[in-house]
Motif scaffolding. Structure first.
Motif, PDB file in Angstrom:
ATOM      1  N   CYS A  13       0.855  -1.193   0.000  1.00  0.00           N
ATOM      2  CA  CYS A  13       0.000   0.000   0.000  1.00  0.00           C
ATOM      3  C   CYS A  13       0.888   1.239   0.000  1.00  0.00           C
ATOM      4  CB  CYS A  13      -0.896   0.021   1.246  1.00  0.00           C
ATOM      5  SG  CYS A  13      -2.294  -1.107   1.100  1.00  0.00           S
ATOM      6  N   HIS A  15       0.180   3.849   1.802  1.00  0.00           N
ATOM      7  CA  HIS A  15       0.149   4.365   3.171  1.00  0.00           C
ATOM      8  C   HIS A  15      -0.721   3.400   3.965  1.00  0.00           C
ATOM      9  CE1 HIS A  15      -0.627   7.217   6.449  1.00  0.00           C
ATOM     10  NE2 HIS A  15      -1.888   6.860   6.355  1.00  0.00           N
ATOM     11  N   ARG A  16      -0.384   3.192   5.231  1.00  0.00           N
ATOM     12  CA  ARG A  16      -1.249   2.312   6.041  1.00  0.00           C
ATOM     13  C   ARG A  16      -2.328   3.153   6.688  1.00  0.00           C
ATOM     14  NH1 ARG A  16      -0.901  -3.132   7.564  1.00  0.00           N
ATOM     15  NH2 ARG A  16      -2.641  -2.727   8.926  1.00  0.00           N
ATOM     16  N   CYS A  17      -3.574   2.937   6.292  1.00  0.00           N
ATOM     17  CA  CYS A  17      -4.693   3.713   6.827  1.00  0.00           C
ATOM     18  C   CYS A  17      -4.889   3.365   8.307  1.00  0.00           C
ATOM     19  CB  CYS A  17      -5.958   3.414   6.047  1.00  0.00           C
ATOM     20  SG  CYS A  17      -5.742   3.590   4.267  1.00  0.00           S
ATOM     21  N   CYS A  20      -6.907   0.172   9.407  1.00  0.00           N
ATOM     22  CA  CYS A  20      -6.705  -1.091   8.679  1.00  0.00           C
ATOM     23  C   CYS A  20      -5.860  -2.081   9.465  1.00  0.00           C
ATOM     24  CB  CYS A  20      -6.021  -0.776   7.355  1.00  0.00           C
ATOM     25  SG  CYS A  20      -5.664  -2.239   6.387  1.00  0.00           S
ATOM     26  N   PHE A  22      -5.246  -5.177   7.890  1.00  0.00           N
ATOM     27  CA  PHE A  22      -4.892  -6.202   6.893  1.00  0.00           C
ATOM     28  C   PHE A  22      -3.381  -6.402   6.865  1.00  0.00           C
ATOM     29  CE2 PHE A  22      -8.835  -4.842   4.285  1.00  0.00           C
ATOM     30  CZ  PHE A  22      -9.627  -5.615   5.091  1.00  0.00           C
ATOM     31  N   ASN A 102      -7.352   0.769  -5.870  1.00  0.00           N
ATOM     32  CA  ASN A 102      -7.637   2.016  -5.163  1.00  0.00           C
ATOM     33  C   ASN A 102      -7.702   3.170  -6.146  1.00  0.00           C
ATOM     34  OD1 ASN A 102      -7.957   1.066  -2.604  1.00  0.00           O
ATOM     35  ND2 ASN A 102      -5.833   1.380  -1.994  1.00  0.00           N
TER      36      ASN A 102
END
Ligand code: SF4
Length: 399
Positions: A13, A15-17, A20, A22, A102
Motif C-alpha cells: 500500500c 500508506h497504512r490507513c 486497517c 490487513f 484504489n
C-alpha cells in the motif's frame, strides 16, 4: 472435481490507513518484482500438487487479487501472473477474474491493459465521497479520483464494477451517509459492498478509541444507516444478497453477486496464495507466513531445493489445520446465513453432511426462530430482517 477459487494477496500500500489491520505494508515497493515471482512459484507449486493428486489440472472458476492495493503492481507483473495461472490450472472460459484497486492508483491505459490481460471485474475501494471522511480514514484519494476511475473502467470495458463503501465513520451523520449513498448510486456500479467501520486491535484507530478520541456513531445510529442503505438501494434497483453486499440483477434476473465471495460464503474450497493468505483446501484451513520478505525467501529456497509438493501445504504455509465435520457444519451455518436470500438449504446441508439441520442444530434453530432472528422459507433457513441487524449474535450460536 468441483471447481475451486484462487485468492492472491498483494501486500503493498502507499500508506497504512489508521483503521486497517490487513496484512499490508507501505514502503516495500522494492520487493514487488521478487514477490511476483514468489507468487507465481507458489501458484505453480499448488497446481502441481493438485494435479498430482487428481491426475488432472485443478479446475478454477474464480480468481481474486486482493490486498493491500493490487493496483500498485505494474501491468507486466499482472500479465505474467495471469499467464502463469492459465498455464498451471484449468481456468473456466467464463471465470470471474477480479482485482481490488484504489482510486488514485489507476489510469485509462492501466485499466485497458488489465482488461486485455483477462480481468473482468473491478472492485474499487471508495470508502466515502466526503473529503473530511476520507481525511479521517487517511485515504490517499479524493472523490474526483473515484469519478475518473469509474469513467476509465467503463471506457476500458469493465462491465462488472464493485464499489466498497464504509459507514459508521467518526463524526458521520445520517445526512452525510445519505449523501454518500446517493453518490454511490449515481456512479451506477453493478455491485456495492457497504461495511460498518470496525475498530480492530493493534490499529491507530483502536488507540484513539481507547483514549476516547474517536466520535463513533452509537449503535442506534449505525443501525439507522444500515436500514437507510437497505431502503435507498432497493429504490435504486439493487438487490441485497449478503449482509454487506448489494447487486443489480444480471441478464438472468439474479443479482450479479461476486462469485468469488460466494465460494467463501458457501464454505467451498479456495486456495490462498501470497503473504498471509488464508485458504480452505483438501479439508484444511491454511495460513501463509505473514511477512512478504519471509514469503519470498521460503518460495525461493523451496524452488531451488526442488522439494516435492504435498496438498494442502506449500513452502509458504505457516499452519494447516484439519477441519473436522462438526466445525465444517458450524462454519457452513455461520457463512451461509450471511447470504440473506440464499441462506442454508435444508436439502443441501443434508446432502453435504448426511445430517439434517434439525439433527445438527434443531434446538438452536428453534430458539433463534422464537427470537424472530431466523426463518424457514420453503426449505431454506435464513436471517429475518431483524436477524440481519443482529447477525453476529446468530452466527455465534453455531461456533
Ligand atoms: S489502502 Fe486498504 S489495504 Fe491499504 S492500508 Fe488502506 S485500508 Fe488497508
Amino acid at each position: 472435481m468441483p471447481p475451486t477459487s484462487l485468492y492472491l494477496h498483494i501486500p503493498f500500500c502507499r500508506h497504512r490507513c489508521g483503521y486497517c489491520d490487513f496484512n499490508t505494508y507501505a514502503g516495500l515497493d522494492d520487493l514487488m518484482p521478487a514477490y511476483t515471482e514468489a507468487l507465481i512459484a507458489e501458484a505453480r507449486w499448488l497446481a502441481a500438487a493438485a494435479t498430482e493428486q487428481a491426475g488432472q489440472p485443478l479446475p478454477v472458476h474464480t480468481i481474486f487479487l486482493g490486498g493491500g492495493t493490487p493496483s500498485l503492481l505494474p501491468l507486466d507483473a499482472m500479465q505474467r501472473l495471469l499467464a502463469a495461472l492459465h498455464e498451471a490450472y484449468a481456468i473456466a472460459a467464463d471465470a470471474e477474474i477480479s482485482l481490488e484497486a484504489n482510486p488514485g492508483t489507476l489510469s485509462l491505459e492501466y485499466l485497458a491493459g488489465l482488461r486485455a490481460a483477462g480481468f473482468n471485474r473491478l472492485s474499487l475501494g471508495v470508502q466515502s465521497a466526503s473529503p473530511h471522511e476520507l481525511l479521517v480514514l487517511e485515504r490517499q484519494h479524493d472523490f474526483t479520483d473515484v469519478i475518473n476511475s469509474v469513467m476509465w473502467a467503463r471506457q476500458a470495458g469493465f462491465d462488472n464494477l464493485n464499489l466498497d463503501w464504509i459507514f459508521g465513520l467518526p463524526g458521520q451523520s445520517l445526512a452525510s451517509w445519505q449523501r454518500n449513498l446517493e453518490l454511490a448510486v449515481d456512479l451506477a456500479p453493478e455491485h456495492l459492498s457497504l461495511y460498518a467501520l470496525s475498530i480492530e486491535h493493534g490499529t491507530p484507530f483502536k488507540e484513539l478509541d481507547t483514549r476516547g478520541l474517536l466520535a463513533l456513531p452509537d449503535g442506534d445510529l449505525a443501525a439507522e444507516m444500515y436500514e437507510l442503505a437497505d431502503v435507498k438501494l432497493a429504490e435504486a434497483g439493487f438487490v441485497q444478497y449478503e449482509i454487506s453486499n448489494w447487486a443489480k440483477p444480471g441478464p438472468d434476473g439474479q443479482p450479479l453477486a461476486c462469485r468469488h465471495n460466494l465460494q467463501y460464503w458457501r464454505n467451498l474450497p479456495y486456495a490462498g496464495l501470497g503473504a498471509g493468505a488464508h485458504g480452505f483446501m483438501a479439508g484444511h484451513r491454511t495460513a501463509n507466513v505473514l511477512a512478504p520478505a519471509a514469503y519470498i525467501k521460503r518460495m525461493r529456497e523451496a524452488t531451488q531445493a526442488a522439494k516435492q509438493p504435498t496438498l494442502p501445504r506449500t513452502p509458504a504455509t505457516a499452519s494447516a489445520e484439519l477441519v473436522d465435520v462438526q466445525r465444517e457444519m458450524g462454519e457452513t451455518m455461520m457463512m451461509g446465513l450471511r447470504l440473506v436470500r440464499e441462506g442454508v438449504s435444508q436439502d443441501g446441508f443434508a446432502q453435504r453432511f448426511g445430517n439434517t439441520l434439525e439433527q445438527a442444530y434443531g434446538r438452536t434453530i428453534t430458539t433463534l426462530q422464537r427470537r424472530g432472528l431466523l426463518e424457514d422459507a420453503s426449505g431454506v433457513l435464513r436471517l429475518t430482517q431483524q436477524g440481519r441487524l443482529l447477525g453476529n449474535q446468530v452466527f455465534m450460536e453455531f461456533v
